[in-house]
Design a protein around this motif. Structure first.
Motif: not given
Length: 216
Positions: A15-21, A44-48
């Motif tokens: 869900x966090x990755x979907x928000x980042x996307x 991108x590394x920080x958000x992942x």
């Protein structure tokens, strides 16, 4: 419990990755000139890393709480992992209220992510409708709609799993819904997003042609 911990972590991280996307698509459509700066490799590394860290924290909190819940209705869960609602059904103590508290906090955080995704797409679609060329609009929609489809599948099945009325609950239904929100979105993510990559399409086309030649 270890399996539940892993699935909970993957669900929250997904869900966090979907928000980042959603943020990635907002930048790509609404601020394309700043995309290289705002969505660089370091960002991108920080958000992942933040997505996986939030998933790990979420799983640890739930695991710590569920370990302290006494079970008086057996220890068999009719599920392929120890899903939280299934564990609460086996509880015979008021201590499960702590787990419900964690669920409420998690729901509030997920609702915040949901609002962020909705606002991002409101601005995205507003910007897309202003694009003069039909080709430009088609390109923007083709980038955003697969992500929106995965978000819709994930949220609808997750909401149904946790908020469905008891009359609709059955082992078969619970199992299907759990597979839909815990397995399908992560599985289709690489396929949906990578199919827009020209090099991957060319490689897939060559593989299909090779297989066809071998069968002829």
């Amino acid at each position: 419990m270890e399996l539940k911990d892993g699935v909970a972590e993957m669900g929250r991280a997904e869900y966090s990755l979907l928000t980042v996307m959603a943020y990635d698509r907002y930048i790509a459509v609404c601020k394309p000139l700043h995309y290289g700066t705002l969505m660089g490799s370091r960002a991108c590394v920080r958000m992942a890393a933040a997505a996986w860290a939030s998933g790990l924290l979420y799983a640890v909190l739930h695991t710590a709480n569920t370990f302290s819940i006494p079970l008086c209705q057996g220890n068999t869960v009719e599920q392929f992992f120890c899903e939280i609602p299934q564990l609460l059904k086996l509880s015979c103590s008021d201590s499960y209220l702590r787990e419900l508290g964690v669920l409420v906090v998690s729901a509030c955080l997920m609702f915040g992510c949901f609002i962020f995704i909705v606002l991002s797409y409101v601005q995205i679609f507003t910007a897309v409708l202003r694009i003069p060329s039909e080709q430009g609009r088609h390109k923007a929609f083709s980038m955003c709609l697969p992500h929106l489809a995965v978000v819709s599948l994930f949220l609808s099945t997750l909401t149904f799993a946790y908020l469905k009325p008891p009359s609709l609950s059955s082992p078969a239904v619970d199992l299907v819904v759990a597979v839909l929100y815990s397995v399908v979105p992560p599985a289709v993510n690489p396929l949906i997003y990578s199919m827009r990559n020209k090099e991957l399409k060319d490689a897939l086309r060559k593989i299909i042609q090779l297989v066809q030649c071998q069968h002829q």
